[in-house]
Each structure stands twice: as structure tokens, then as C-alpha cells.
Enzyme design. Structure first.
Site, PDB file in Angstrom:
ATOM      1  N   HIS A 306    -117.619  44.801  15.620  1.00  0.00           N
ATOM      2  CA  HIS A 306    -117.368  45.943  14.730  1.00  0.00           C
ATOM      3  C   HIS A 306    -115.873  46.037  14.493  1.00  0.00           C
ATOM      4  O   HIS A 306    -115.078  45.760  15.383  1.00  0.00           O
ATOM      5  CB  HIS A 306    -117.875  47.242  15.371  1.00  0.00           C
ATOM      6  CG  HIS A 306    -118.016  48.347  14.382  1.00  0.00           C
ATOM      7  ND1 HIS A 306    -116.979  49.173  14.063  1.00  0.00           N
ATOM      8  CD2 HIS A 306    -119.076  48.723  13.624  1.00  0.00           C
ATOM      9  CE1 HIS A 306    -117.403  50.037  13.150  1.00  0.00           C
ATOM     10  NE2 HIS A 306    -118.654  49.777  12.864  1.00  0.00           N
ATOM     11  N   ASP A 363    -126.731  47.995  14.404  1.00  0.00           N
ATOM     12  CA  ASP A 363    -127.750  47.218  13.709  1.00  0.00           C
ATOM     13  C   ASP A 363    -128.494  46.244  14.595  1.00  0.00           C
ATOM     14  O   ASP A 363    -129.460  45.617  14.166  1.00  0.00           O
ATOM     15  CB  ASP A 363    -127.112  46.443  12.548  1.00  0.00           C
ATOM     16  CG  ASP A 363    -126.707  47.380  11.437  1.00  0.00           C
ATOM     17  OD1 ASP A 363    -127.405  48.376  11.245  1.00  0.00           O
ATOM     18  OD2 ASP A 363    -125.693  47.115  10.774  1.00  0.00           O
TER      19      ASP A 363
HETATM   20  N1  CMC Z   1    -120.259  36.552  16.155  1.00  0.00           N
HETATM   21  C1  CMC Z   1    -119.333  35.643  16.526  1.00  0.00           C
HETATM   22  N2  CMC Z   1    -118.005  35.819  16.395  1.00  0.00           N
HETATM   23  C2  CMC Z   1    -117.581  36.969  15.859  1.00  0.00           C
HETATM   24  C3  CMC Z   1    -118.482  37.958  15.441  1.00  0.00           C
HETATM   25  C4  CMC Z   1    -119.863  37.728  15.619  1.00  0.00           C
HETATM   26  N3  CMC Z   1    -120.767  38.632  15.249  1.00  0.00           N
HETATM   27  N4  CMC Z   1    -117.807  39.021  14.934  1.00  0.00           N
HETATM   28  C5  CMC Z   1    -116.505  38.696  15.015  1.00  0.00           C
HETATM   29  N5  CMC Z   1    -116.376  37.454  15.575  1.00  0.00           N
HETATM   30  C6  CMC Z   1    -115.113  36.766  15.860  1.00  0.00           C
HETATM   31  C7  CMC Z   1    -114.503  36.216  14.597  1.00  0.00           C
HETATM   32  O1  CMC Z   1    -114.909  34.884  14.363  1.00  0.00           O
HETATM   33  C8  CMC Z   1    -113.029  36.333  14.878  1.00  0.00           C
HETATM   34  O2  CMC Z   1    -112.665  35.247  15.708  1.00  0.00           O
HETATM   35  P1  CMC Z   1    -111.168  34.620  15.592  1.00  0.00           P
HETATM   36  O3  CMC Z   1    -110.228  35.749  15.929  1.00  0.00           O
HETATM   37  O4  CMC Z   1    -111.185  33.523  16.581  1.00  0.00           O
HETATM   38  O5  CMC Z   1    -111.017  34.175  14.169  1.00  0.00           O
HETATM   39  C9  CMC Z   1    -112.909  37.602  15.707  1.00  0.00           C
HETATM   40  O6  CMC Z   1    -114.194  37.759  16.360  1.00  0.00           O
HETATM   41  C10 CMC Z   1    -112.603  38.847  14.906  1.00  0.00           C
HETATM   42  O7  CMC Z   1    -113.526  38.936  13.830  1.00  0.00           O
HETATM   43  P2  CMC Z   1    -113.186  39.505  12.389  1.00  0.00           P
HETATM   44  O8  CMC Z   1    -114.220  39.038  11.427  1.00  0.00           O
HETATM   45  O9  CMC Z   1    -111.753  39.239  12.079  1.00  0.00           O
HETATM   46  O10 CMC Z   1    -113.345  41.061  12.667  1.00  0.00           O
HETATM   47  P3  CMC Z   1    -113.595  42.173  11.584  1.00  0.00           P
HETATM   48  O11 CMC Z   1    -113.176  43.449  12.205  1.00  0.00           O
HETATM   49  O12 CMC Z   1    -112.985  41.780  10.274  1.00  0.00           O
HETATM   50  O13 CMC Z   1    -115.192  42.124  11.376  1.00  0.00           O
HETATM   51  C11 CMC Z   1    -117.488  42.570  11.482  1.00  0.00           C
HETATM   52  C12 CMC Z   1    -116.089  43.052  11.870  1.00  0.00           C
HETATM   53  C13 CMC Z   1    -118.514  43.681  11.806  1.00  0.00           C
HETATM   54  C14 CMC Z   1    -117.571  42.306   9.974  1.00  0.00           C
HETATM   55  C15 CMC Z   1    -117.817  41.261  12.261  1.00  0.00           C
HETATM   56  O14 CMC Z   1    -117.782  41.531  13.654  1.00  0.00           O
HETATM   57  C16 CMC Z   1    -119.170  40.663  11.872  1.00  0.00           C
HETATM   58  O15 CMC Z   1    -119.239  39.911  10.899  1.00  0.00           O
HETATM   59  N6  CMC Z   1    -120.277  40.993  12.640  1.00  0.00           N
HETATM   60  C17 CMC Z   1    -121.582  40.553  12.264  1.00  0.00           C
HETATM   61  C18 CMC Z   1    -122.144  41.440  11.152  1.00  0.00           C
HETATM   62  C19 CMC Z   1    -122.557  42.811  11.650  1.00  0.00           C
HETATM   63  O16 CMC Z   1    -123.242  42.954  12.660  1.00  0.00           O
HETATM   64  N7  CMC Z   1    -122.167  43.867  10.883  1.00  0.00           N
HETATM   65  C20 CMC Z   1    -122.573  45.241  11.169  1.00  0.00           C
HETATM   66  C21 CMC Z   1    -121.417  46.144  11.469  1.00  0.00           C
HETATM   67  S1  CMC Z   1    -121.939  47.737  12.106  1.00  0.00           S
HETATM   68  C22 CMC Z   1    -122.800  48.491  10.808  1.00  0.00           C
HETATM   69  C23 CMC Z   1    -122.025  48.622   9.549  1.00  0.00           C
HETATM   70  O17 CMC Z   1    -120.830  48.891   9.574  1.00  0.00           O
HETATM   71  O18 CMC Z   1    -122.611  48.499   8.480  1.00  0.00           O
END
Ligand code: CMC
Length: 428
Positions: A306, A363
Site C-alpha cells: 500500500h 483487498d
Molecule cells: N508484490 C511484490 N512487490 C511489490 C508489491 C507487491 N504487491 N507492491 C510493491 N512491491 C515492491 C515494488 O516492486 C517496489 O520494489 P523496488 O523498490 O525494489 O522497486 C517496492 O515494493 C515499492 O513499490 P511501489 O510500487 O513503488 O509502491 P507504491 O506505493 O507506488 O505502490 C501499490 C503501492 C498498492 C500500488 C503496490 O503495492 C501494488 O501494486 N500492490 C498490488 C496491488 C494492490 O493490492 N492494490 C490495492 C491497494 S489497497 C486498495 C486500494 O487502494 O484501492
């Protein structure tokens, strides 16, 4: 407000930027005068360090795993309140008295029907259209029905538009479902609770009496509470940005629905269940965890991570408990639930997920519950949209009611071509 300030040295001289304090949470550096004083903008794609507005509605402490609505912890609201009361709280700032509550519930139930003409909109969609696409279209179409009566500068008209939106969204969502399965639309039953009525419009048929199961009704209501608002997330910011131009509120909510649909946001519940199905069995988990950690593989564990929570998402805890209750009540032995629990256990003990502070989010478990209740995966995000409509409306109202509100207009760091002369097509 404090007298603190931050000094900025741009190389061409410096300036002091005021530091503002909220009730709780990190202070913010007020950069509103930055461009006027220095000719420079700040650069923050993804808004990771930028507060886009002031708000009194929801507070999140991502490090502590805290979520408060108008100061009340989400766990208490999920345990003791109900969705209509939480809606009132988000909209009005205080919990309602008994009379206020009854009046609010009664008012909402008076608006549950949609204009009969709206029914024809559905026929324009393919039966296999994704219900989120249908939601975007139909909610946007509401603006064609209520545009003239919506003077957004009049608080009373805003209140009516808010009530209409909250009352009609379950009807519209249930109709999206009915259309996809080829069953007749069900009219609302105002003798039922907000959530009970939604279940009846979704799963009831005119040929039979529909009895609402109180355990399912309570679980569904809890899911709605858990999704009601989440401060300035992508879809809420979309609604605020769309609304900042003075656009029709129904059109703004349609914009929020479009944003919510994406798999990184509301679409994650659908993606999470699909992922659990794809994993299929606990023996395959290791392989998928390895893929999630592999930088060269785009696969991510859906329902994990998140932007704000760097500790367990408090909503996920309530969701896990609710999943247990629903599966027990329905006597469902779903192997997907075992996969989810084992996956959570393995990921929470894995260095990659520990270091990156990746925990299950809201989720992760919601799809299991919704699947057990009988919703197809394509409806999951629709249910999220239904609940989040309350938050979107509350945030939109707060913004429009703020006298200092301006149109949202981010700037950019331009890295494209410099000025150049047009070349005729024959000479290119
Ligand atoms: N699985 C594996 N690695 C992950 C994941 C994951 N679900 N989420 C983040 N990472 C890694 C990512 O690869 C990155 O690694 P590095 O620093 O080595 O490049 C690091 O963790 C930080 O990730 P980010 O994408 O820069 O973080 P963000 O804050 O931009 O993204 C997020 C947050 C929710 C989009 C992301 O965690 C994600 O894609 N999760 C899966 C989708 C999900 O479950 N979304 C629902 C969110 S809660 C409900 C809502 O808000 O709608």
C-alpha cells in the site's frame, strides 16, 4: 498552524516556507508562494510527498496502521456502527442522534429508485460488458437527469445531490449485475436496510420471495464500512480534481469510478482473487512468491502493499475475521482461503516483504468473502465503488464548501523538444 518555517536555498537566493501542522500527522511545508517567489515548481509525480488539500474527514497513520474517520477508529466503526451511520458521519462530521439517523436513513430510502428512462441506458451495453464500464456510463448519465437542479454553490442542492447519489448507487450497481446475467431488474424495497435492499436487488428475482440473511447482510455492511473512505487516494483525488472545475457531481463520481477500476487501486480485489485461483494450491505458493520478488517478472502479489500503510492495513484485519464468519455461515470449504492464509504467512516471514514493508491490504481477503456470497469477480470493484461513493461525495462536498478552493492545476517538468519549425511532409 505554527510559526515554524523551512528555509529553502535555490542557488539564486533563499526563502522561508511556512510549516503547517494538522491535528495529528506529519507537518507540511506550504509551497503555495514558491513559484511566485522563486519561479520554480516542486516536482513530485505520484504525489508521494505532496498534500493536495486540507481535510477533516479521514486520517491515516500508515506506519502505525491507523485509520480514523472523523476521529473514530475503523475497527470500532466496523464492530459497532453500520454503513448508513458511517455515511452520516463522513458527510456531517459527527455521529447522528437517533432522530438525525432515522431522518437520514428515511431520506436515503426515498431516493433509491432511478428514473425509469435510465433503465434504457443499460440496453445500449453488451451483456458481457464489464460492470465497471457500465457503472462509469450510467453514473455519468445521471448528470443528464439532474444537471439543471444541481447548483453546486447552494449547500442544500449539494445535500440533495449527495443523498441522491448515495441512494441510487446500490440500485445502479445491482442493475449492472442483473443486466450481465440476463435477469429482470429488481425495484428497491425500502422496508429493508440499505445493505439488505442491495442484496435483494442483486440476488432476488421477481418470481420468488427473497429473505435477507442477517449474517451476510452484516458482513456486506462491514465491507461497505471498510471501503467508505480512505482520504486522498487516486479515485478520491480524481473526484476532487474533476469537481474543482465546478463540474456536475454525478459526472465527477463517474470519473472516480473510472479511476477506481484500475488493478493498482480498486481493481485489486478482483485481481487478488484471480491470483489466488491461479496459484490454486498451497504447494504452488513458493513459486509465486519467487516471481513476485523477481525484478524481471512484472508479477506482483495482488492484495499486498500500500502506498500509505507500511504496517498491516487495519481494514485487512477486520476483513480476515469477516471472511471466517461468512465462510462458516455459508459452510464453504474454499481451498482459496487456505491458499490466502498460507500465502500471507509465507510472505510475512519473507525478507523481501519485510524489508519493503509489504503487508496484506483491504483487498486481500475481500474477494474471498464476496466470492462466497455469490458475487462474480467482475462485481468486486463495483461493490468498492458503491461504498466509496460516500467518501467521494463527502470529500467533494468538503472541497466545494471550502471558500479557498481553486481549480486543481498541477504543473510539469517539460522534457520534450524545444521550439522548432514545422517541416512540410514532402521534406520529412
Ligand atoms: N508484490 C511484490 N512487490 C511489490 C508489491 C507487491 N504487491 N507492491 C510493491 N512491491 C515492491 C515494488 O516492486 C517496489 O520494489 P523496488 O523498490 O525494489 O522497486 C517496492 O515494493 C515499492 O513499490 P511501489 O510500487 O513503488 O509502491 P507504491 O506505493 O507506488 O505502490 C501499490 C503501492 C498498492 C500500488 C503496490 O503495492 C501494488 O501494486 N500492490 C498490488 C496491488 C494492490 O493490492 N492494490 C490495492 C491497494 S489497497 C486498495 C486500494 O487502494 O484501492
Amino acid at each position: 498552524m505554527t510559526n515554524k518555517s523551512a528555509s529553502l536555498n535555490t542557488g539564486n537566493g533563499g526563502m522561508d516556507l511556512p510549516i503547517l501542522s494538522g491535528t495529528v500527522g506529519p507537518d507540511v511545508i506550504d509551497v503555495r508562494k514558491l513559484y511566485g517567489s522563486t519561479g520554480m515548481f516542486t516536482y513530485d509525480p505520484g504525489f508521494t510527498s505532496t498534500a493536495s488539500c486540507e481535510s477533516k474527514i479521514t486520517y491515516i497513520d500508515g506506519d502505525q496502521g491507523v485509520l480514523l474517520h472523523r476521529g473514530y477508529p475503523i475497527e470500532q466503526l466496523a464492530e459497532k456502527s453500520n454503513f448508513m451511520e458511517v455515511a452520516y458521519l463522513l458527510l456531517n462530521g459527527e455521529l447522528p442522534s437517533k432522530d438525525e439517523y432515522n431522518t437520514f436513513v428515511n431520506t436515503i430510502s426515498r431516493h433509491t429508485m432511478v428514473h425509469e428512462q435510465l433503465v434504457h441506458f443499460y440496453r445500449g451495453f453488451r451483456r458481457d460488458a464489464h460492470p465497471m464500464a457500465v457503472m462509469c456510463g450510467v453514473v455519468g448519465a445521471l448528470s443528464a437527469f439532474y444537471h439543471d437542479s444541481t447548483d453546486i454553490n447552494d449547500p442544500e442542492q449539494r445535500r440533495i445531490a449527495s443523498n441522491r447519489m448515495i441512494a441510487k448507487i446500490p440500485t445502479i450497481a445491482a442493475m449492472a449485475y442483473k443486466y450481465s446475467v440476463g435477469q429482470p431488474f429488481m425495484y428497491p424495497d425500502n422496508n429493508l436496510s440499505y445493505t439488505g435492499n442491495f442484496l435483494k436487488m442483486t440476488f432476488g428475482v421477481p418470481a420468488e420471495e427473497y429473505v435477507v440473511d442477517p449474517v451476510i447482510e452484516a458482513a456486506m455492511d462491514k465491507i461497505f464500512i471498510l471501503h467508505a473512505d480512505h482520504e486522498q487516494n487516486a479515485s478520491t483525488s480524481t473526484v476532487r480534481l474533476a469537481g474543482s472545475s465546478g463540474a456536475n457531481p454525478f459526472a465527477c463520481i463517474a470519473a472516480g469510478i473510472a479511476c477506481l477500476w484500475g488493478p493498482a487501486h480498486g481493481g485489486a480485489n478482483e485481481a487478488a482473487l484471480n491470483m489466488l485461483r491461479q496459484i490454486g494450491s498451497t504447494k504452488n505458493i513458493k513459486e509465486y512468491v519467487a516471481r513476485a520478488k523477481d525484478k524481471n517478472d512484472p508479477f506482483r502479489l495482488m492484495g499486498f502493499g500500500h502506498r500509505v500503510y507500511k504496517n498491516y492495513d487495519p481494514r485487512a484485519k477486520v476483513m480476515q475475521k469477516t471472511a471466517n464468519e461468512v465462510l462458516d455461515r455459508l459452510n464453504v470449504q474454499d481451498p482459496i482461503f487456505d491458499v490466502a492464509r498460507e500465502l500471507e504467512h509465507i510472505a510475512l516471514n519473507d525478507d523481501y516483504f519485510i524489508e519493503k514493508k509489504l503487508y496484506p491490504n483491504v483487498d486481500f481477503y475481500s474477494g474471498i468473502i464476496l466470492n462466497a456470497i455469490g458475487f462474480p469477480t467482475t462485481m468486486f470493484t463495483v461493490l468498492f465503488a458503491l461504498a466509496r461513493t460516500v467518501g467521494w461525495i463527502a470529500q467533494w462536498n468538503e472541497m466545494i464548501g471550502d471558500p479557498s478552493q481553486k481549480i486543481g492545476r498541477p504543473r510539469q517538468l517539460y522534457v520534450g523538444a524545444g521550439q522548432r519549425d514545422y517541416v512540410d511532409i514532402a521534406s520529412r
